[in-house]
Scaffold this motif. Sequence first.
Motif, mmCIF file in Angstrom:
data_model
loop_
_atom_site.group_PDB
_atom_site.id
_atom_site.type_symbol
_atom_site.label_atom_id
_atom_site.label_comp_id
_atom_site.label_asym_id
_atom_site.label_seq_id
_atom_site.Cartn_x
_atom_site.Cartn_y
_atom_site.Cartn_z
ATOM 1 N N GLY A 115 -4.146 -10.523 11.748
ATOM 2 C CA GLY A 115 -4.941 -10.181 10.614
ATOM 3 C C GLY A 115 -4.377 -11.580 9.346
ATOM 4 O O GLY A 115 -5.217 -11.920 8.513
ATOM 5 N N LEU A 116 -3.352 -11.814 9.277
ATOM 6 C CA LEU A 116 -2.481 -12.775 8.331
ATOM 7 C C LEU A 116 -3.244 -14.146 8.623
ATOM 8 O O LEU A 116 -4.017 -14.780 7.685
ATOM 9 N N TRP A 117 -3.340 -14.772 9.850
ATOM 10 C CA TRP A 117 -4.028 -15.668 10.206
ATOM 11 C C TRP A 117 -5.502 -15.685 9.795
ATOM 12 O O TRP A 117 -6.169 -16.827 9.461
ATOM 13 N N ASN A 118 -5.902 -14.620 10.013
ATOM 14 C CA ASN A 118 -7.374 -14.592 10.115
ATOM 15 C C ASN A 118 -7.915 -14.613 8.443
ATOM 16 O O ASN A 118 -8.882 -15.238 8.149
ATOM 17 N N SER A 119 -7.195 -13.841 7.556
ATOM 18 C CA SER A 119 -7.454 -13.939 6.060
ATOM 19 C C SER A 119 -6.714 -15.374 5.475
ATOM 20 O O SER A 119 -7.530 -15.675 4.661
ATOM 21 N N GLY A 120 -6.040 -15.949 6.021
ATOM 22 C CA GLY A 120 -5.452 -16.973 5.459
ATOM 23 C C GLY A 120 -6.317 -18.397 5.756
ATOM 24 O O GLY A 120 -6.421 -19.409 5.105
ATOM 25 N N CYS A 121 -6.770 -18.321 7.212
ATOM 26 C CA CYS A 121 -7.280 -19.316 7.832
ATOM 27 C C CYS A 121 -9.094 -19.184 7.659
ATOM 28 O O CYS A 121 -9.781 -20.318 7.718
ATOM 29 N N GLY A 122 -9.634 -18.045 7.456
ATOM 30 C CA GLY A 122 -10.873 -17.978 7.649
ATOM 31 C C GLY A 122 -11.800 -17.998 6.488
ATOM 32 O O GLY A 122 -12.914 -17.698 6.544
ATOM 33 N N ILE B 187 7.292 -9.016 3.277
ATOM 34 C CA ILE B 187 6.621 -9.347 4.407
ATOM 35 C C ILE B 187 5.543 -8.418 4.962
ATOM 36 O O ILE B 187 4.658 -8.388 5.504
ATOM 37 N N ARG B 188 6.222 -6.968 4.835
ATOM 38 C CA ARG B 188 5.620 -5.963 5.578
ATOM 39 C C ARG B 188 4.251 -5.540 4.766
ATOM 40 O O ARG B 188 3.118 -5.626 5.271
ATOM 41 N N LEU B 189 4.379 -5.757 3.337
ATOM 42 C CA LEU B 189 3.208 -5.347 2.594
ATOM 43 C C LEU B 189 2.273 -6.732 2.829
ATOM 44 O O LEU B 189 0.936 -6.428 2.842
ATOM 45 N N VAL B 190 2.645 -7.738 2.730
ATOM 46 C CA VAL B 190 1.807 -8.960 3.040
ATOM 47 C C VAL B 190 0.912 -8.931 4.340
ATOM 48 O O VAL B 190 -0.200 -9.054 4.352
ATOM 49 N N LEU B 191 1.796 -8.432 5.473
ATOM 50 C CA LEU B 191 1.117 -8.422 6.926
ATOM 51 C C LEU B 191 0.082 -7.210 6.714
ATOM 52 O O LEU B 191 -1.077 -7.411 7.371
ATOM 53 N N LYS B 192 0.362 -6.095 6.010
ATOM 54 C CA LYS B 192 -0.634 -5.081 6.016
ATOM 55 C C LYS B 192 -1.905 -5.475 5.364
ATOM 56 O O LYS B 192 -3.101 -5.272 5.743
ATOM 57 N N LEU B 193 -1.754 -6.069 4.088
ATOM 58 C CA LEU B 193 -2.875 -6.316 3.163
ATOM 59 C C LEU B 193 -3.669 -7.552 3.844
ATOM 60 O O LEU B 193 -4.987 -7.325 3.744
ATOM 61 N N GLU B 194 -2.956 -8.398 4.596
ATOM 62 C CA GLU B 194 -3.744 -9.606 5.237
ATOM 63 C C GLU B 194 -4.617 -9.096 6.182
ATOM 64 O O GLU B 194 -5.758 -9.715 6.520
ATOM 65 N N THR B 195 -4.030 -8.156 6.926
ATOM 66 C CA THR B 195 -4.690 -7.633 8.126
ATOM 67 C C THR B 195 -6.217 -7.161 7.797
ATOM 68 O O THR B 195 -7.375 -7.257 8.123
ATOM 69 N N VAL B 196 -6.033 -6.110 6.429
ATOM 70 C CA VAL B 196 -7.125 -5.397 6.015
ATOM 71 C C VAL B 196 -8.204 -6.550 5.364
ATOM 72 O O VAL B 196 -9.529 -6.382 5.671
ATOM 73 N N VAL B 197 -7.800 -7.241 4.743
ATOM 74 C CA VAL B 197 -8.852 -8.258 3.855
ATOM 75 C C VAL B 197 -9.289 -9.290 4.774
ATOM 76 O O VAL B 197 -10.344 -9.717 4.605
ATOM 77 N N GLY B 198 -8.445 -9.558 5.896
ATOM 78 C CA GLY B 198 -8.854 -10.638 7.017
ATOM 79 C C GLY B 198 -10.353 -9.963 7.765
ATOM 80 O O GLY B 198 -10.994 -10.874 7.918
ATOM 81 N N VAL B 199 -10.340 -8.706 7.919
ATOM 82 C CA VAL B 199 -11.451 -8.076 8.707
ATOM 83 C C VAL B 199 -12.598 -8.319 7.817
ATOM 84 O O VAL B 199 -13.655 -8.883 8.208
ATOM 85 N N ILE C 97 -5.312 -19.027 14.868
ATOM 86 C CA ILE C 97 -5.694 -19.937 13.646
ATOM 87 C C ILE C 97 -7.052 -20.512 13.846
ATOM 88 O O ILE C 97 -7.793 -20.802 13.158
ATOM 89 N N ALA C 98 -7.076 -20.912 15.296
ATOM 90 C CA ALA C 98 -8.459 -21.800 15.566
ATOM 91 C C ALA C 98 -9.618 -20.998 15.486
ATOM 92 O O ALA C 98 -10.755 -21.721 14.859
ATOM 93 N N VAL C 99 -9.689 -19.869 15.896
ATOM 94 C CA VAL C 99 -10.997 -18.784 15.864
ATOM 95 C C VAL C 99 -11.240 -18.756 14.503
ATOM 96 O O VAL C 99 -12.751 -19.201 13.972
ATOM 97 N N PRO C 100 -10.899 -18.083 13.286
ATOM 98 C CA PRO C 100 -11.427 -17.855 12.019
ATOM 99 C C PRO C 100 -11.625 -19.261 11.399
ATOM 100 O O PRO C 100 -12.583 -19.331 10.686
ATOM 101 N N THR C 101 -10.737 -20.365 11.593
ATOM 102 C CA THR C 101 -10.937 -21.877 10.996
ATOM 103 C C THR C 101 -12.223 -22.094 11.398
ATOM 104 O O THR C 101 -13.041 -22.949 10.729
ATOM 105 N N THR C 102 -12.603 -22.149 12.817
ATOM 106 C CA THR C 102 -13.696 -22.686 13.289
ATOM 107 C C THR C 102 -14.948 -21.841 12.527
ATOM 108 O O THR C 102 -15.843 -22.732 12.405
#
Length: 517
Positions: free
Chosen positions: A42-49, A168-180, A258-263
Amino acid sequence: MLRTLQSISRKVDSLGVESRGIERCLPDERSTSKWVLLSIAGLWNSGCGGLTSMSSFFLGPLLFGLGYKDSMVVGLLGMLLGCLLPAYAATLGPRSGLRQLCLVRYLFGRFAIKVVCLISVIGLGGWTVTNSVIGGQILLSMSNGRVPIEIGILIISLLSVVVSIFGIRLVLKLETVVGVVVIITVVLMYPMTRHDITQFHENVSVGDGLTVIGNRLCFFTLCYSVTATWAGIASDYYILLPETFSQKKVFFFTLFSIAVPTTVGAVIGLLIGNAAVSKPTWAAAYETSSLGGLLNLVFGAWGGFGKFLLILLWLSLMTNNIINLYSSALIIQIVDPWVYRNIPRWFMVLVVFAVTLVLAMAGRDKLSTILSNFLPMLGYWITIYFVILVEENVIFRSTKLVNLFRFEFSEDEIADEVESKEMACEATVSQKYGQKPCYNFAAWDSASCQTYGIAASLAFCVGAAGAVLGMDQVYYIGVLARKIGDHGGDIGTWLIVAFTGLSYPVLRYAELRIFGK
């Protein structure tokens, strides 16, 4: 002053703020939950996508004059090549329990790491400033000027710093939700713009043959840097995984995450960029209000719902800033032992927040453009680091090439042979087992068990010389880069691989012979 800060720190810690800094995450502190891996995805999804990555791909047609086919092929190839670097760097996270720049100590030693940290913080801070300015532009355009850009910058900066402080734990949780939410919004951009992006597939690159080649090289370097720069902080977010977690799984998991959301974001960015070249209203919006104005016009096709989707996409700027602020604070702690022992991580987050906020406010009209030209240079540093890391692992810390994704001995095996971490140096292990040394992560903070960094530092300088010869940036074009077309062509990355790759093994061998570690 220090006592006051420590007193405040205890009160802040009681609120649930993460107190851990760069200290090693020990095996018994790791999480066994399967949700940790999902959170990292989720972190990579929100950060890269989101918009941060997407914004660079607009520049293929809009800045470098590349046509549809050229910009699409060159951009995606550069981006995918860059994904290999953070995927490899991340493999050290579960095995070591250490942040990425702590691991760089094993290569650069205690003194040169200060320079490395400075470069990394400047890079992360630069992306934070750029994100904040883009976020301000979007709110300015959406509100028809009623929300000043300064207010927009302040809003996105405040939201980012609050989450970064809590760890980090809150970062990972928030990034997962926002990433979707972000990836759904980006996917919806395809049907939203289908009538505008389907008629510009015949766009061709501008310039003669050599000039087009130069523009391709420059755009390739830019897109490569978009994903490659994650290698400087990749392992920061894997320290919660068990140390026995397969490094091959980490590599391929990170590569695809990283590759999928960035693409997904890159393709729509390239399509919109090509359309904007030939669509007068879009070109005017980009010229007048930069990326914020163009996106506001694109999403405006769906009326109020489009505006709502743009706000959701705007959140991706915040999530990217959260990653930048969190890792920047850790990197600053690595600069000197006194810092991480006396200055809490959350306080360093506030310091980075304050500096980037001031820079974003001061350069809200120009700084974003300047940084967009400057930040690809960070790909140079990351390439130097990657080449050194791979050669160190393959040549000097592994007996066979197949050991690229694993180490020779477990930490427990090493600990049984020595009584203290001061004795658990690489030379000791090498003598005992008669093989090339592995990493001793237990001695992460012991200077006596790490190299002096002479070989890495000299190889860094050699690689930097290659970058200077081949770079093509707004303020300097290298001697070799000038020979490619009317505007030059960026071959700095390729020269870095050659210069660093050839020099480091020789220098490292000499360092081992002279100093024994």
